[in-house]
Motif scaffolding. Structure first.
Motif, mmCIF file in Angstrom:
data_model
loop_
_atom_site.group_PDB
_atom_site.id
_atom_site.type_symbol
_atom_site.label_atom_id
_atom_site.label_comp_id
_atom_site.label_asym_id
_atom_site.label_seq_id
_atom_site.Cartn_x
_atom_site.Cartn_y
_atom_site.Cartn_z
ATOM 1 N N ASP A 334 0.803 -1.249 -0.054
ATOM 2 C CA ASP A 334 0.058 0.049 -0.080
ATOM 3 C C ASP A 334 0.861 1.340 0.071
ATOM 4 O O ASP A 334 1.848 1.277 0.653
ATOM 5 N N MET A 335 0.326 2.142 -0.913
ATOM 6 C CA MET A 335 1.304 3.459 -0.965
ATOM 7 C C MET A 335 0.438 4.577 -0.550
ATOM 8 O O MET A 335 -0.941 4.886 -1.178
ATOM 9 N N GLY A 336 0.545 5.410 0.261
ATOM 10 C CA GLY A 336 -0.077 6.462 0.697
ATOM 11 C C GLY A 336 -0.167 7.718 -0.218
ATOM 12 O O GLY A 336 0.782 7.731 -1.130
ATOM 13 N N ARG A 337 -0.861 8.655 -0.142
ATOM 14 C CA ARG A 337 -0.944 9.798 -1.167
ATOM 15 C C ARG A 337 0.252 10.827 -1.156
ATOM 16 O O ARG A 337 0.429 11.244 -2.301
ATOM 17 N N THR A 338 1.093 10.617 -0.138
ATOM 18 C CA THR A 338 2.169 11.810 -0.331
ATOM 19 C C THR A 338 3.256 11.159 -1.337
ATOM 20 O O THR A 338 3.858 11.822 -2.122
ATOM 21 N N TYR A 339 3.448 9.732 -1.015
ATOM 22 C CA TYR A 339 4.308 9.029 -2.104
ATOM 23 C C TYR A 339 3.794 9.008 -3.669
ATOM 24 O O TYR A 339 4.621 9.277 -4.313
#
Length: 386
Positions: A334-339
């Protein structure tokens, strides 16, 4: 005249007697404060590393992508200082082990708390440093999962350290900077007897030696003396090390013609490898940094993740990334929005000017700033907008 019988020899002590400056409280404090600083650094960097790898839902979208080298520095410190702490721990244990023979074993409540804190402290420190060292070479001769147990024991160790500092504070305060009257009153040592300065110098040399010969795996100016570290930053396909190979992942052959990138979102679509390569390509210089402590800066080329999510109708949205790999703890990431919004986050197709090798994740892999290597997913086949 009656002969007098010889007197019996005096009774011998049941427990050994220890004398000398190298087993005194002043020496223990001098080594202990260095070991305490090392443990503090390891604890802080360990917590940062853990939450970057396993962020809770409330943290996932706000983790920073800056600085791009942040995780490289953090994990290099964590592993480097952890290895340096090993000779310090041995020195500390050698200095204080005579306390094991104090009698009576438990004199009062404070002494009982001290002994309890020492038992947990020693067991926890040995466990953390031993398992951490074996993790750097990816050897796991135990039945439990390394990451959660290592993290949990770190908190137990921290609690034991705080308890130990509380019950030993009077001694620590008395011996922190200067000699006490009790230390000055010790009998004079022979001129050739080992002294505190010699012991501390020896420990400093040991710490320096293990640091210089291992830290080059992440601090590349010292890579030429990287003699004891399990990784050399230049050894690997295309000049970048590899932890998990394609063979280990069960992906010895990927059919580039049949491969598709599936992007799921409000406007789902699929891309062939040729179509992906025909899109606008971006180039970034980012490090790959792994939890085992090694890292290497590299040149990556590929399509920006934000461009792929924008085409799917969800620009900058958080993502779930899925690998072709069928087994493995990190095949789904899972990759958060910031990245996802960072223009340096790529679905990379090339490394250091060459097409990705199978071991580096051919046909496509993730590269993002300030992320652990285990989350730079290889062999990507699917992106799901979350």
């Amino acid at each position: 005249m009656k002969s007098r019988l010889p007197l019996p020899p005096p009774p011998t002590a049941l427990l050994p007697t220890f004398r000398g400056r190298l087993h005194d409280k002043r020496t223990a404090t001098a080594i202990g404060r260095l070991l305490g600083v090392a443990m503090l650094v390891c604890m802080v960097t360990g917590v940062i590393s853990h939450y970057l790898q396993h962020p809770p839902s409330w943290l996932a979208d706000v983790l920073p992508s800056e600085p791009s080298w942040g995780y490289r520095l953090n994990q290099g410190l964590h592993v480097g200082v952890g290895i340096a702490a090993i000779p310090l721990l041995f020195g500390k244990l050698w200095t204080v082990y005579p306390r094991l023979f104090v009698w009576p074993a438990l004199r009062n409540v404070r002494h009982a708390l001290e002994r309890l804190s020492v038992a947990v402290l020693v067991a926890g420190a040995v466990f953390e440093l031993l398992t951490g060292l074996l993790n750097t070479v990816q050897w796991y001769p135990w039945p439990f999962s390394f990451v959660p147990v290592h993290f949990a024991v770190a908190w137990v160790l921290t609690g034991a350290l705080l308890l130990h500092l509380a019950v030993k504070w009077p001694d620590i305060k008395a011996y922190w900077w200067q000699r006490s009257a009790a230390t000055r009153a010790l009998p004079a040592e022979p001129e050739n007897a080992p002294d505190r300065r010699s012991l501390l110098t020896g420990l400093a040399v040991a710490v320096g030696a293990v640091t210089v010969t291992t830290v080059g795996q992440s601090f590349t100016p010292l890579k030429d003396v990287d003699l004891l570290a399990p990784r050399h930053p230049d050894h690997g396909p295309l000049g970048v090390p590899v932890n998990r190979t394609a063979m280990q992942a069960g992906l010895t052959h990927v059919d580039s013609v049949a491969w598709r990138l599936t992007v799921v979102g409000p406007r789902p679509y699929e891309l062939t490898l040729d179509e992906l390569a025909a899109m606008e390509q971006s180039e970034v210089e980012l490090p790959i940094a792994c939890v085992e402590g090694w890292s290497k800066n590299a040149h990556w080329t590929g399509v920006r993740i934000k461009d792929l999510t924008e085409r799917a109708g969800a620009p900058g949205a958080a993502l779930r990334v899925i690998s072709l790999e069928q087994h493995g703890a990190y095949r789904v990431m899972d990759m958060g929005r910031t990245y996802a919004r960072d223009p340096r986050t790529l679905l990379a197709l090339r490394l250091n000017g060459h097409t990705l090798t199978a071991d580096h994740g051919y046909p496509a892999r993730i590269i993002a700033p300030n992320r652990p290597g285990v989350l730079q997913t290889k062999w990507v086949t699917r992106l799901e907008v979350r």
